[in-house]
Design a protein around this motif. Sequence first.
Motif, PDB file in Angstrom:
ATOM      1  N   PRO A   1      27.604  45.111  -1.760  1.00 35.72           N
ATOM      2  CA  PRO A   1      28.024  46.295  -1.944  1.00 35.72           C
ATOM      3  C   PRO A   1      28.666  47.122  -0.703  1.00 35.72           C
ATOM      4  O   PRO A   1      27.857  47.082   0.420  1.00 35.72           O
TER       5      PRO A   1
ATOM      6  N   ASP B   1      29.536  50.768   1.090  1.00 36.43           N
ATOM      7  CA  ASP B   1      29.939  52.145   1.080  1.00 36.43           C
ATOM      8  C   ASP B   1      31.155  52.982   1.711  1.00 36.43           C
ATOM      9  O   ASP B   1      31.883  52.015   2.252  1.00 36.43           O
ATOM     10  N   SER B   2      31.230  54.015   1.585  1.00 40.64           N
ATOM     11  CA  SER B   2      32.606  54.592   1.979  1.00 40.64           C
ATOM     12  C   SER B   2      32.884  54.548   3.368  1.00 40.64           C
ATOM     13  O   SER B   2      33.874  54.197   4.022  1.00 40.64           O
TER      14      SER B   2
ATOM     15  N   ARG C   1      34.401  44.357  -7.685  1.00 43.72           N
ATOM     16  CA  ARG C   1      33.675  45.479  -8.085  1.00 43.72           C
ATOM     17  C   ARG C   1      32.457  44.893  -8.933  1.00 43.72           C
ATOM     18  O   ARG C   1      32.551  44.376  -9.827  1.00 43.72           O
TER      19      ARG C   1
ATOM     20  N   GLY D   1      32.653  45.890  -3.555  1.00 44.02           N
ATOM     21  CA  GLY D   1      31.711  44.912  -3.077  1.00 44.02           C
ATOM     22  C   GLY D   1      32.683  43.816  -2.294  1.00 44.02           C
ATOM     23  O   GLY D   1      33.783  43.611  -2.556  1.00 44.02           O
TER      24      GLY D   1
ATOM     25  N   HIS E   1      30.321  49.560  -8.034  1.00 40.71           N
ATOM     26  CA  HIS E   1      30.617  49.730  -6.455  1.00 40.71           C
ATOM     27  C   HIS E   1      31.770  48.734  -5.889  1.00 40.71           C
ATOM     28  O   HIS E   1      31.807  47.690  -6.515  1.00 40.71           O
TER      29      HIS E   1
ATOM     30  N   ASP F   1      37.546  55.621  -1.685  1.00 40.89           N
ATOM     31  CA  ASP F   1      37.615  54.636  -2.853  1.00 40.89           C
ATOM     32  C   ASP F   1      38.190  53.569  -2.657  1.00 40.89           C
ATOM     33  O   ASP F   1      38.953  53.531  -1.755  1.00 40.89           O
TER      34      ASP F   1
END
Length: 321
Positions: free
Chosen positions: A32, A34-35, A13, A23, A21, A42
């Motif tokens: 990083p 994303d969802s 993170r 990573g 984020h 998460d």
Amino acid sequence: MTSNSAVPYALARLRLGGAVHVGLVVDERIRPLDSVELGANDLNAFLANPDWDRLGALAVTESDEWMALKDVTLTAPVEPRQVLQAGANYREHVIELVAAGLTQNSDRTPEEAREFAARMMDDRAANGEPYFFIGLPACVVGDDVPLVLPAYSEVHDWELELAVVIGREAFHVSREDAIGHVAGYTMVNDITTRDLVFRKDMKEIGTDWYRAKNAPGFLPTGPLLVPAEFVDADNLGVRLELNGQTMQNGSTSDLLFDVAALISSASKTMPLLPGDLILTGSPPGNGQHWKRFLRAGDVMTSSIDGLGTQVVRCVAPGGER
């Protein structure tokens, strides 16, 4: 070096633009996620049903989002809702402690005391149960946070430990099924204020783990969350240096209760949730052994095979060195 080139990839993170984020780490690079890339909203949702193949594919994909690890700030790689800590779980460490007490308080020779202690530990491993106490998740921080040594004591100690990161929820699981609930592993330095471990005002109460182990930042964690398939938890070197001097140098092969036994036992009482931590105990070589405790200005450099390197800097209250 923060990462470990022997591990194909890991999670971390990182702090970016005032936010944290998830990573993906490969060698000395990080990107990083994303969802959509993570496949979950998460980290804990991902750990509940991890798609490691998705991350493995991303690990070999070129992208402009890759950054050098040295250029980013990592924080704790997990967000546990529960932290369980196993005590007295390294055979050689406990034998040393028991034998020392017997030598001082009985007529046994050191050799007799050690043999007696060894028999005790072998019987405990065969017939006993792990010993757990509870840590506060709020104490989990990354090594980006300096360790503030509380002014109420001068005997703050280190205890480097392998930590299990729970994946699928585990409740009433058998030893045989327990490993299937492990998402991965990280490392935790379980800081302890030694003179607060035992109550002095009412000895009958016994240990006070809340005061001894739960000051802010007392669980430096990470920097990496390494998938379980890349980790041989039964044979990992565990090393801690204080200002460049080796203090702990053990192996998880010395655990009295292995990871499967710890998970099975802990899950009998309370469901273990995705992202939760189980600390497996600490090998010999803490400050109590060396009669040397943490001071402002100290730097602890910790490593566990395959899990990277953690560097914790100690400061006095107010940030003074």
